[in-house]
Design an enzyme around this catalytic site. Structure first.
Site: not given
Ligand code: PSU
Ligand code: MN
Length: 314
Positions: A34, A168
């Site tokens: 990604e 996370k």
């Molecule tokens: N993994 C990481 N760092 C990130 C992400 C994933 O180590 O920044 C990103 C991914 O793109 C994931 C996003 O989809 O964080 C989640 O964002 P939200 O919580 O707004 O859906």
């Protein structure tokens, strides 16, 4: 009258890099990567360096990396080193999830794909396996904010196996697991019983499923296809022990970051990038070193799964 420039082409606007096009033609194993982690998850220049190292790790493990982003209104599947560098330096790049993808494409703009959007694009490109850091999930306080990442719904809809280091730890992990269970997403801890928590190997929560080999994960992915089940699998690969920040150590930094987000009224798409940046500062950069180590490890496991899938498909 519809302006001619806005009449979409009859197929999705995909642009494969030469390396990815060649791998596709040969039926060689591919791993999607990604781009939001590059534009919103890590600071420059570590973001670009990490993206290049992750691609190299996939190649060293015998698969072809396909980093995905929207550039100039086209879905790029595989980026050149120059495109990666430009994306990593750019300011104010859009963060694209399922809801934003089509609008970004017709506007001709550039955007980074989250886990959800990358899954959609990987499927369009015929790629079954995708490596990232940590998926989005149910945020703490979601009972009031309703902030639940579209990544969870995507895992229920789109048949791509996603390798992450769990969700996370800034999130509400029990609620995240509940939503995944409700939506029928297999959550597979790799090589241990516990669901990992991104910077830490353990969340203290049992993962619903455990697998110990890439071959088993690939077979399960294939079996889901035979069963006609939509949606993918979440493979939760614990961070390498040498790089982990134990749960008790990271917890106060997470609490402080959440309090700061609350105080500043951070909402919607800005929440996750804000929290990651806060934790980076509060750990003196250690969270970033951990994040880099876990993404590299996930890339290697994803490559192994992609290779096993290529064997099954043969
Ligand atoms: N993994 C990481 N760092 C990130 C992400 C994933 O180590 O920044 C990103 C991914 O793109 C994931 C996003 O989809 O964080 C989640 O964002 P939200 O919580 O707004 O859906
Ligand atoms: Mn959100």
């Amino acid at each position: 009258m519809i302006r001619p420039a806005l009449v979409p082409p009859p197929v999705p606007p995909l642009a494969f890099s030469p390396e990815v096009a060649e791998a596709r033609a040969a039926g060689a194993p591919l791993v999607a990567l990604e781009s939001t982690i590059i534009t919103h998850g890590m600071p420059f220049p570590q973001n670009v360096e990490t993206a290049a190292r992750v691609e190299a790790a996939v190649r060293a493990a015998g698969a072809t990396p396909a980093t995905i982003a929207v550039i100039g209104g086209r879905i790029h599947i595989g980026l050149t080193a120059e495109e990666l560098d430009r994306l990593g330096r750019a300011q104010g790049v859009a963060k694209l999830s399922r809801a934003d993808l089509a609008a970004c494409l017709v506007s001709g703009r550039t955007g980074a794909t989250t886990v959800a959007a990358t899954m959609i694009c990987a499927r369009l490109g015929g790629i079954d396996v995708f490596a990232t850091g940590g998926i989005g999930g149910v945020h703490r306080g979601a009972e009031n904010s309703f902030d639940i990442s579209a990544d969870l719904m995507e895992l229920a809809e789109t048949p791509v196996t996603v390798v992450a280091a769990g969700a996370k730890a800034i999130l509400d992990l029990p609620k995240t697991l509940e939503v995944l269970e409700t939506r029928g997403v297999p959550v597979v801890a790799f090589g241990q019983d516990d669901f990992p928590a991104f910077w830490s190997r353990s969340s203290g929560l049992a993962a619903p499923l455990r697998m110990d080999t890439a071959a088993e994960i690939a077979a399960a992915h294939h079996m889901r296809g035979l069963l006609g089940l939509p949606g993918g699998q979440l493979v939760a690969n614990p961070i390498p022990a040498a790089a982990e920040i134990p749960r008790d150590e990271i917890a106060p930094h997470i609490e402080a970051a959440l309090a700061e987000a609350e105080a500043q009224g951070i909402a919607a798409k800005a929440v996750t990038p804000f929290l990651l940046q806060q934790i980076f500062e509060r750990t003196g950069g250690r969270s970033l070193a951990a994040n880099i180590a876990l993404v590299l490890s996930n890339a290697r496991l994803a490559a192994a799964i992609a290779r096993e899938l290529a064997v099954i498909a043969r």
